[in-house]
Write a protein that holds these residues in place. Structure first.
Motif, PDB file in Angstrom:
ATOM      1  N   MET A  51       9.449  13.021  -9.109  1.00  0.00           N
ATOM      2  CA  MET A  51       9.312  11.678  -9.013  1.00  0.00           C
ATOM      3  C   MET A  51      10.135  11.139 -10.146  1.00  0.00           C
ATOM      4  SD  MET A  51       6.417   8.809  -8.621  1.00  0.00           S
ATOM      5  CE  MET A  51       5.867   9.348  -6.939  1.00  0.00           C
ATOM      6  N   SER A  52      11.077  10.254 -10.111  1.00  0.00           N
ATOM      7  CA  SER A  52      11.865   9.653 -11.408  1.00  0.00           C
ATOM      8  C   SER A  52      10.889   8.502 -12.084  1.00  0.00           C
ATOM      9  CB  SER A  52      12.924   8.833 -10.731  1.00  0.00           C
ATOM     10  OG  SER A  52      12.806   7.660  -9.931  1.00  0.00           O
ATOM     11  N   ALA A  53      11.406   8.459 -13.316  1.00  0.00           N
ATOM     12  CA  ALA A  53      10.785   7.279 -13.993  1.00  0.00           C
ATOM     13  C   ALA A  53      10.680   6.031 -13.284  1.00  0.00           C
ATOM     14  CB  ALA A  53      11.307   7.315 -15.324  1.00  0.00           C
ATOM     15  N   LEU A  54      11.698   5.754 -12.677  1.00  0.00           N
ATOM     16  CA  LEU A  54      11.753   4.442 -11.858  1.00  0.00           C
ATOM     17  C   LEU A  54      10.719   4.510 -10.722  1.00  0.00           C
ATOM     18  CD1 LEU A  54      13.241   1.627 -11.914  1.00  0.00           C
ATOM     19  CD2 LEU A  54      14.867   2.723 -10.202  1.00  0.00           C
ATOM     20  N   HIS A  55      10.570   5.439 -10.199  1.00  0.00           N
ATOM     21  CA  HIS A  55       9.723   5.466  -8.910  1.00  0.00           C
ATOM     22  C   HIS A  55       8.104   5.437  -9.425  1.00  0.00           C
ATOM     23  CE1 HIS A  55      12.693   6.401  -6.183  1.00  0.00           C
ATOM     24  NE2 HIS A  55      12.037   6.190  -5.293  1.00  0.00           N
ATOM     25  N   ARG A  56       7.963   6.043 -10.645  1.00  0.00           N
ATOM     26  CA  ARG A  56       6.905   6.132 -11.364  1.00  0.00           C
ATOM     27  C   ARG A  56       6.353   4.629 -11.629  1.00  0.00           C
ATOM     28  NH1 ARG A  56       8.631  10.947 -13.550  1.00  0.00           N
ATOM     29  NH2 ARG A  56       9.086   9.530 -15.660  1.00  0.00           N
ATOM     30  N   LEU A  57       7.363   3.878 -12.446  1.00  0.00           N
ATOM     31  CA  LEU A  57       7.118   2.566 -12.834  1.00  0.00           C
ATOM     32  C   LEU A  57       6.853   1.833 -11.529  1.00  0.00           C
ATOM     33  CD1 LEU A  57       7.280   0.283 -14.805  1.00  0.00           C
ATOM     34  CD2 LEU A  57       9.807   0.150 -14.305  1.00  0.00           C
ATOM     35  N   ALA A  58       7.601   1.793 -10.210  1.00  0.00           N
ATOM     36  CA  ALA A  58       7.270   1.239  -9.213  1.00  0.00           C
ATOM     37  C   ALA A  58       5.931   1.191  -8.903  1.00  0.00           C
ATOM     38  CB  ALA A  58       8.384   1.471  -8.171  1.00  0.00           C
ATOM     39  N   ALA A  59       5.304   2.632  -8.970  1.00  0.00           N
ATOM     40  CA  ALA A  59       3.924   2.889  -8.292  1.00  0.00           C
ATOM     41  C   ALA A  59       3.050   2.204  -9.270  1.00  0.00           C
ATOM     42  CB  ALA A  59       3.790   4.290  -8.263  1.00  0.00           C
ATOM     43  N   THR A  60       3.227   2.140 -10.678  1.00  0.00           N
ATOM     44  CA  THR A  60       2.259   1.517 -11.563  1.00  0.00           C
ATOM     45  C   THR A  60       2.383   0.139 -11.378  1.00  0.00           C
ATOM     46  OG1 THR A  60       2.790   3.195 -13.277  1.00  0.00           O
ATOM     47  CG2 THR A  60       1.918   1.252 -13.836  1.00  0.00           C
ATOM     48  N   VAL A  61       3.711  -0.642 -11.287  1.00  0.00           N
ATOM     49  CA  VAL A  61       3.612  -2.005 -10.963  1.00  0.00           C
ATOM     50  C   VAL A  61       2.671  -2.243  -9.529  1.00  0.00           C
ATOM     51  CG1 VAL A  61       5.063  -3.734  -9.905  1.00  0.00           C
ATOM     52  CG2 VAL A  61       5.821  -2.367 -11.887  1.00  0.00           C
ATOM     53  N   GLU A  62       2.972  -1.423  -8.535  1.00  0.00           N
ATOM     54  CA  GLU A  62       1.842  -1.430  -7.413  1.00  0.00           C
ATOM     55  C   GLU A  62       0.696  -1.481  -7.590  1.00  0.00           C
ATOM     56  OE1 GLU A  62       1.915  -3.152  -3.546  1.00  0.00           O
ATOM     57  OE2 GLU A  62       3.768  -2.683  -4.477  1.00  0.00           O
ATOM     58  N   ALA A  63       0.221  -0.791  -8.404  1.00  0.00           N
ATOM     59  CA  ALA A  63      -1.250  -0.469  -8.620  1.00  0.00           C
ATOM     60  C   ALA A  63      -1.762  -1.634  -9.387  1.00  0.00           C
ATOM     61  CB  ALA A  63      -1.410   0.896  -9.448  1.00  0.00           C
ATOM     62  N   ARG A  64      -1.042  -2.262 -10.143  1.00  0.00           N
ATOM     63  CA  ARG A  64      -1.397  -3.220 -11.187  1.00  0.00           C
ATOM     64  C   ARG A  64      -1.544  -4.703 -10.378  1.00  0.00           C
ATOM     65  NH1 ARG A  64      -1.521   0.437 -14.076  1.00  0.00           N
ATOM     66  NH2 ARG A  64      -1.110   0.568 -16.240  1.00  0.00           N
ATOM     67  N   LYS A  65      -1.256  -4.772  -8.891  1.00  0.00           N
ATOM     68  CA  LYS A  65      -1.178  -5.994  -8.260  1.00  0.00           C
ATOM     69  C   LYS A  65      -2.849  -6.453  -8.167  1.00  0.00           C
ATOM     70  CE  LYS A  65       2.264  -6.317  -4.713  1.00  0.00           C
ATOM     71  NZ  LYS A  65       2.577  -6.167  -3.266  1.00  0.00           N
ATOM     72  N   GLY A  66      -3.842  -5.581  -8.378  1.00  0.00           N
ATOM     73  CA  GLY A  66      -5.023  -5.931  -8.072  1.00  0.00           C
ATOM     74  C   GLY A  66      -5.777  -5.849  -9.433  1.00  0.00           C
ATOM     75  N   ALA A  67      -5.130  -5.506 -10.630  1.00  0.00           N
ATOM     76  CA  ALA A  67      -5.794  -5.245 -11.750  1.00  0.00           C
ATOM     77  C   ALA A  67      -6.259  -6.702 -12.652  1.00  0.00           C
ATOM     78  CB  ALA A  67      -4.823  -4.643 -12.835  1.00  0.00           C
ATOM     79  N   ASP A  68      -6.988  -6.388 -13.517  1.00  0.00           N
ATOM     80  CA  ASP A  68      -7.539  -7.432 -14.312  1.00  0.00           C
ATOM     81  C   ASP A  68      -6.326  -8.301 -15.097  1.00  0.00           C
ATOM     82  OD1 ASP A  68      -8.836  -9.242 -16.049  1.00  0.00           O
ATOM     83  OD2 ASP A  68     -10.029  -7.850 -16.698  1.00  0.00           O
ATOM     84  N   PRO A  69      -5.844  -9.357 -15.165  1.00  0.00           N
ATOM     85  CA  PRO A  69      -5.007 -10.130 -15.672  1.00  0.00           C
ATOM     86  C   PRO A  69      -5.232 -10.078 -17.349  1.00  0.00           C
ATOM     87  CG  PRO A  69      -5.457 -11.310 -14.000  1.00  0.00           C
ATOM     88  CD  PRO A  69      -6.579 -10.244 -13.870  1.00  0.00           C
ATOM     89  N   ASP A  70      -6.513  -9.690 -17.597  1.00  0.00           N
ATOM     90  CA  ASP A  70      -6.774  -9.796 -19.056  1.00  0.00           C
ATOM     91  C   ASP A  70      -6.489  -8.560 -19.607  1.00  0.00           C
ATOM     92  OD1 ASP A  70      -7.650 -12.449 -19.101  1.00  0.00           O
ATOM     93  OD2 ASP A  70      -9.878 -11.928 -18.706  1.00  0.00           O
ATOM     94  N   THR A  71      -6.156  -7.426 -19.058  1.00  0.00           N
ATOM     95  CA  THR A  71      -6.000  -6.061 -19.556  1.00  0.00           C
ATOM     96  C   THR A  71      -4.482  -5.530 -18.972  1.00  0.00           C
ATOM     97  OG1 THR A  71      -7.082  -5.010 -17.362  1.00  0.00           O
ATOM     98  CG2 THR A  71      -8.660  -5.599 -19.361  1.00  0.00           C
TER      99      THR A  71
END
Length: 103
Positions: free
Chosen positions: A1-21
């Motif tokens: 998996m490329s760095a860009l794909h890992r970044l996209a997965a991280t971005v997607e995972a952050r959709k429901g994360a706490d905005p304070d963190t």
């Protein structure tokens, strides 16, 4: 998996994360319009560095642009896979012909 794909997965995972963190979650919490605004700011900064000719600074700004592009697109339900599919559709088609097809 490329760095860009890992970044996209991280971005997607952050959709429901706490905005304070999470900076990414904070962007999502501000809405798609703010995500688009931030992408625009980063794109302008990349253009400035391209004009200045500083390779290291342009590289850094280009990375910011890619990150904020992924966030902006994710905020509107467009994934990196969607973008890759569109690029694949255009592959082998001249830019002039592709633009003309959008009419």
């Amino acid at each position: 998996m490329s760095a860009l794909h890992r970044l996209a997965a991280t971005v997607e995972a952050r959709k429901g994360a706490d905005p304070d963190t999470s900076w990414t979650a904070k962007l999502f919490a501000k809405g798609p319009e703010k995500c688009a605004e931030k992408f625009g700011e980063e794109a302008i900064e990349a253009v400035i560095e391209a004009v200045r000719g500083d390779k290291a600074r342009l590289t850094s700004e280009a990375a910011d642009v890619l990150f904020h592009l992924l966030v902006m697109c994710a905020a509107r339900g467009v994934s990196l896979d969607d973008i890759e599919d569109e690029l694949a559709r255009r592959e082998g088609v001249s830019g002039i012909a592709e633009k003309a097809s959008r009419g």
